[in-house]
Design an enzyme around this catalytic site. Structure first.
Site, PDB file in Angstrom:
ATOM      1  CG  MET A  94      70.511   5.475 -51.436  1.00  0.00           C
ATOM      2  SD  MET A  94      69.521   5.572 -49.928  1.00  0.00           S
ATOM      3  CE  MET A  94      67.894   5.840 -50.639  1.00  0.00           C
ATOM      4  CB  ILE A  96      66.486  -3.929 -51.764  1.00  0.00           C
ATOM      5  CG1 ILE A  96      65.546  -2.737 -51.530  1.00  0.00           C
ATOM      6  CG2 ILE A  96      65.963  -5.164 -51.049  1.00  0.00           C
ATOM      7  CD1 ILE A  96      64.179  -2.913 -52.139  1.00  0.00           C
ATOM      8  CG  ASN A 111      70.078   1.151 -42.988  1.00  0.00           C
ATOM      9  OD1 ASN A 111      70.850   1.787 -43.694  1.00  0.00           O
ATOM     10  ND2 ASN A 111      68.767   1.310 -43.071  1.00  0.00           N
ATOM     11  CG  HIS A 113      64.988   4.174 -42.480  1.00  0.00           C
ATOM     12  ND1 HIS A 113      65.037   4.098 -43.863  1.00  0.00           N
ATOM     13  CD2 HIS A 113      63.692   4.437 -42.170  1.00  0.00           C
ATOM     14  CE1 HIS A 113      63.822   4.313 -44.349  1.00  0.00           C
ATOM     15  NE2 HIS A 113      62.993   4.516 -43.348  1.00  0.00           N
ATOM     16  CB  SER A 140      65.330   4.110 -36.648  1.00  0.00           C
ATOM     17  OG  SER A 140      64.110   4.720 -36.298  1.00  0.00           O
ATOM     18  CG  LEU A 148      62.932  -1.900 -47.372  1.00  0.00           C
ATOM     19  CD1 LEU A 148      64.391  -1.649 -47.721  1.00  0.00           C
ATOM     20  CD2 LEU A 148      62.009  -1.458 -48.501  1.00  0.00           C
ATOM     21  CG  ASP A 149      64.257   0.576 -44.365  1.00  0.00           C
ATOM     22  OD1 ASP A 149      65.486   0.470 -44.306  1.00  0.00           O
ATOM     23  OD2 ASP A 149      63.675   1.252 -45.224  1.00  0.00           O
ATOM     24  CD  GLU A 178      69.860  11.096 -40.807  1.00  0.00           C
ATOM     25  OE1 GLU A 178      70.749  10.533 -41.459  1.00  0.00           O
ATOM     26  OE2 GLU A 178      68.852  11.606 -41.326  1.00  0.00           O
TER      27      GLU A 178
END
Length: 222
Positions: A94, A96, A111, A113, A140, A148-149, A178
């Protein structure tokens, strides 16, 4: 003679349920990787204990011990480099990450998400899907870039939003998917079937994907 197994590092900030899914898949012989280290920014992260129980080396870094985010991230990636990892998985990490620090890892860093990207980057994805009145939600797995993402999406799992769902119910139901999605994508990487084609395209077996792979009956299909 069998091919060398992919050396994988994992970063996690929380309880580590996605890490546990990866370990289970490895132990079942379905995921041909070796986990070389698990790192966290939280000393009490459950993921660290899961790793220790599985015999995986761990480390913790606290952002409070560094003058800047960039200094933290450069030390973080120095340790990952030292581990010998070839691929890095963010499994509920968690933070950035500084673009300069992650730049050498673009194309070998993924990653997971909890949204159907590009919808709902950032936090509170389940709440935002419910507030928007969506009928479908999902998760995803994407390549990590400085945005970011925002890196190219490799694969997704989709679930329907049911009448009466709240954030907790939606999150809990999605977790099952997931836990299938992340090992499936990492398996493709271990088999050297995935590539990031600059600047933002994903290729499977050398063929550019027009859309993310989809999880169907525990398998990825295009």
């Amino acid at each position: 003679m069998s091919a060398p197994r992919l050396r994988v590092a994992v970063l996690a900030s929380g309880r580590g349920s996605n890490l546990q899914a990866l370990i289970v898949a490895r132990d079942a012989g379905a995921l041909p990787v070796d986990f070389v280290v698990v790192g966290s920014d939280k000393a009490n992260a459950g993921a660290l204990q899961l790793a220790k129980d599985a015999g995986i080396p761990t480390f913790t870094l606290s952002a409070k011990d560094f003058a800047s985010r960039r200094d933290f991230d450069l030390e973080l990636f120095r340790r990952l480099d030292a581990s010998g990892a070839q691929v890095l998985v963010l499994a509920g990490f968690m933070r950035i990450i500084d673009g300069e620090a992650l730049s050498p890892w673009v194309g070998r860093m993924i990653n997971i998400h909890p949204s159907l990207l590009p919808k709902y980057r950032g936090l509170h994805t389940h709440r935002r899907a419910l507030e928007a009145g969506d009928t479908e939600h999902g998760a995803s797995v994407h390549y990590v870039t400085a945005e970011l993402d925002g890196g190219p999406v490799i694969a997704q799992a989709r679930i329907g939003i049911q009448p009466g769902d709240d954030e907790a119910q939606l999150a809990h139901r999605l977790l099952t998917f997931e836990h299938q999605l992340l090992p499936a994508v990492l398996t493709l990487m271990a088999e050297q079937r995935l590539d990031l084609i600059a600047p933002n395209r994903v290729a499977l077996d050398g063929k550019l994907l027009d859309a993310p792979l989809q999880l169907r009956n525990s398998a990825l299909v295009d």
